[in-house]
Design a protein around this motif. Structure first.
Motif, mmCIF file in Angstrom:
data_model
loop_
_atom_site.group_PDB
_atom_site.id
_atom_site.type_symbol
_atom_site.label_atom_id
_atom_site.label_comp_id
_atom_site.label_asym_id
_atom_site.label_seq_id
_atom_site.Cartn_x
_atom_site.Cartn_y
_atom_site.Cartn_z
ATOM 1 N N THR A 56 0.830 -1.198 0.000
ATOM 2 C CA THR A 56 0.000 0.000 0.000
ATOM 3 C C THR A 56 0.868 1.253 0.000
ATOM 4 O O THR A 56 2.008 1.238 0.469
ATOM 5 C CB THR A 56 -0.927 0.039 1.233
ATOM 6 O OG1 THR A 56 -0.128 0.177 2.426
ATOM 7 C CG2 THR A 56 -1.768 -1.222 1.324
ATOM 8 N N ASN A 83 -12.701 4.772 7.013
ATOM 9 C CA ASN A 83 -11.356 4.194 6.973
ATOM 10 C C ASN A 83 -10.826 4.026 5.548
ATOM 11 O O ASN A 83 -10.013 3.153 5.269
ATOM 12 C CB ASN A 83 -11.283 2.848 7.706
ATOM 13 C CG ASN A 83 -9.839 2.413 7.932
ATOM 14 O OD1 ASN A 83 -8.970 3.245 8.176
ATOM 15 N ND2 ASN A 83 -9.567 1.126 7.844
ATOM 16 N N LEU A 84 -11.266 4.883 4.651
ATOM 17 C CA LEU A 84 -10.673 4.868 3.313
ATOM 18 C C LEU A 84 -9.285 5.494 3.345
ATOM 19 O O LEU A 84 -8.424 5.143 2.537
ATOM 20 C CB LEU A 84 -11.571 5.618 2.322
ATOM 21 C CG LEU A 84 -12.915 4.950 2.015
ATOM 22 C CD1 LEU A 84 -13.719 5.796 1.041
ATOM 23 C CD2 LEU A 84 -12.722 3.545 1.464
ATOM 24 N N VAL A 85 -9.065 6.444 4.265
ATOM 25 C CA VAL A 85 -7.751 7.067 4.375
ATOM 26 C C VAL A 85 -7.244 7.158 5.811
ATOM 27 O O VAL A 85 -6.063 7.406 6.043
ATOM 28 C CB VAL A 85 -7.738 8.491 3.756
ATOM 29 C CG1 VAL A 85 -8.058 8.444 2.289
ATOM 30 C CG2 VAL A 85 -8.695 9.426 4.476
ATOM 31 N N THR A 140 -5.597 2.107 2.716
ATOM 32 C CA THR A 140 -6.984 1.757 2.462
ATOM 33 C C THR A 140 -7.170 0.249 2.579
ATOM 34 O O THR A 140 -6.389 -0.526 2.030
ATOM 35 C CB THR A 140 -7.406 2.219 1.051
ATOM 36 O OG1 THR A 140 -7.216 3.638 0.947
ATOM 37 C CG2 THR A 140 -8.861 1.899 0.777
ATOM 38 N N ALA A 178 -11.169 -0.990 -1.006
ATOM 39 C CA ALA A 178 -10.663 -0.413 -2.257
ATOM 40 C C ALA A 178 -11.300 -1.097 -3.457
ATOM 41 O O ALA A 178 -11.637 -0.440 -4.456
ATOM 42 C CB ALA A 178 -9.145 -0.553 -2.302
ATOM 43 N N SER A 204 -4.333 7.159 -2.814
ATOM 44 C CA SER A 204 -4.183 5.866 -2.153
ATOM 45 C C SER A 204 -4.015 4.774 -3.203
ATOM 46 O O SER A 204 -4.847 4.624 -4.091
ATOM 47 C CB SER A 204 -5.406 5.569 -1.283
ATOM 48 O OG SER A 204 -5.327 4.266 -0.731
#
Length: 296
Positions: free
Chosen positions: A87, A165-167, A172, A177, A268
Motif C-alpha cells: 500500500t 477508513n478509506l484514508v 486503504t 478499495a 491511495s
C-alpha cells in the motif's frame, strides 16, 4: 489532524489516527470533498489507446465490457481467496508531499488483513511502524503512539469514521478499495500494461461512494455508508489494473479534502500479488486493547 473523537465502552475518548496517519505533520480539519468527474475523461472522449469511454451505461463495446470487469473485481478477489499486499498513501498540502507505505497480506473471503505501515520521519524523529489489522467493521492499530503503550492495540469502529477508513489508517482496506469499484462509471480502456511483471489491462474512470455502499458486500457496507455521509461529494477518480482472470492487481484512488486555507490531495494505491499465499490474521485479545485516553 483533527478528527471527531470516538467514545469507547467505559467512557474513554479515542481519537484515531487520521488521513494518512500523518497527524503530527498536517492538520486537516474537515472533509471538503473528493476528486470528482473532472479527474476522469468525459463520456464519448477518446483516450490515448484510441478506445471509446463508457458512460457507465455500457456505451462503447470495449468500454462497456471494461466497466463490467472493473465492477466485478471484488468478486474475482473473493474467488482468489488471499494475496500479499503493498500500500501507498501520498498526501500533498502546501507544497509538501508525505508518503505512508505499507506491506502485508489480506484474506478476501474472511475480509481480514494485516499490514505494517511505515510512517514518514517527523521533525527529526525516526520513522515508526504501525501494525494494522483490518476486519469487518473495525481497524486495530499497534504502536499507535500518542500515549498508547507500545504493547497495546487501539480499536476503531470504521463505521464511526467520517471517511469509513478509506484514508484514516494510512492504508486503504484492500477489500474496501475493491468494493468501491462496484459503482465504477465513465470507464475508459487505457490499454495493456504490466504490474509486477504480470500483464494487465489498465482502466480509468470514476466511482460513486454512496452507490458502492448500496451494492457492497455486507462486511464493508457500513464503512462505505459512513464514508458516503462524511464526504462532501461521492465521486472518486480511480485507475484499476486487472489481470486475465479479472483480479485486481493494482488500484489507485484519488481523494481531495478541504483544509480551511486550501486543499489536501490524497492518493491511495493498493497493489496485490502472490495470490493464494496463506494469510493468517488473529484479532488482538481484549486484554491487549487500550482503554485509556489517547493524547491526539
Amino acid at each position: 489532524m483533527v478528527v471527531r473523537k470516538l467514545r469507547r465502552a467505559g467512557g474513554a475518548d479515542v481519537a484515531p489516527v487520521t488521513a494518512a496517519v500523518v497527524a503530527a505533520t498536517v492538520a486537516v480539519t474537515g472533509l471538503g470533498g473528493c476528486a470528482g468527474a473532472a479527474d476522469a475523461p468525459p463520456a464519448g472522449a477518446v483516450v490515448a489507446s484510441g478506445r471509446p469511454v463508457s458512460d457507465g451505461a455500457g456505451q462503447g463495446r470495449a468500454g462497456g465490457r471494461g466497466a463490467e470487469a472493473v465492477r466485478a473485481a471484488a468478486d474475482a478477489l473473493a474467488r482468489a481467496g488471499t494475496s500479499k499486499a503493498r500500500t501507498s498513501m501520498e498526501m500533498t498540502t502546501g507544497g509538501t508531499r508525505l508518503t505512508v507505505r505499507g506491506e502485508g497480506g489480506y484474506d478476501f473471503r474472511a475480509r481480514r488483513g494485516r499490514v505494517q505501515v511505515l510512517l514518514p520521519e517527523d521533525a527529526g524523529r525516526p520513522q515508526r511502524r504501525i501494525t494494522e489489522v483490518f476486519t469487518p467493521g473495525a481497524l486495530y492499530m499497534k504502536n499507535r503512539g500518542a500515549g498508547v503503550p507500545a504493547d497495546k492495540w487501539v480499536r476503531v469502529d470504521t463505521a464511526t469514521l467520517p471517511d469509513g477508513n478509506l484514508v484514516t489508517g494510512g492504508a486503504t482496506d484492500p477489500a474496501a478499495a475493491a468494493e468501491l469499484l462496484r459503482a465504477a462509471r465513465q470507464v475508459a480502456l487505457v490499454g495493456p500494461a504490466s504490474v509486477g511483471g504480470v500483464p494487465v489491462t489498465h482502466y480509468r474512470g470514476t466511482t460513486d461512494i454512496g452507490a458502492a455502499a448500496k451494492t457492497a458486500s455486507p462486511q464493508v457496507r457500513g464503512a462505505l455508508a459512513a464514508a458516503a455521509k462524511g464526504f462532501a461529494t461521492d465521486a472518486v477518480a480511480f485507475d484499476a489494473y486487472l489481470d486475465d482472470e479479472g483480479r485486481l492487481r493494482k488500484v489507485r484512488h484519488r481523494f481531495r479534502f478541504a483544509n480551511g486555507a486550501g486543499e489536501v490531495g490524497v492518493e491511495s494505491t493498493t497493489e496485490l500479488y502472490d495470490f493464494g499465499t496463506p494469510v493468517g490474521v488473529r484479532l488482538p485479545p481484549s486484554r491487549d486493547i487500550y482503554a485509556g485516553r489517547i493524547e491526539g
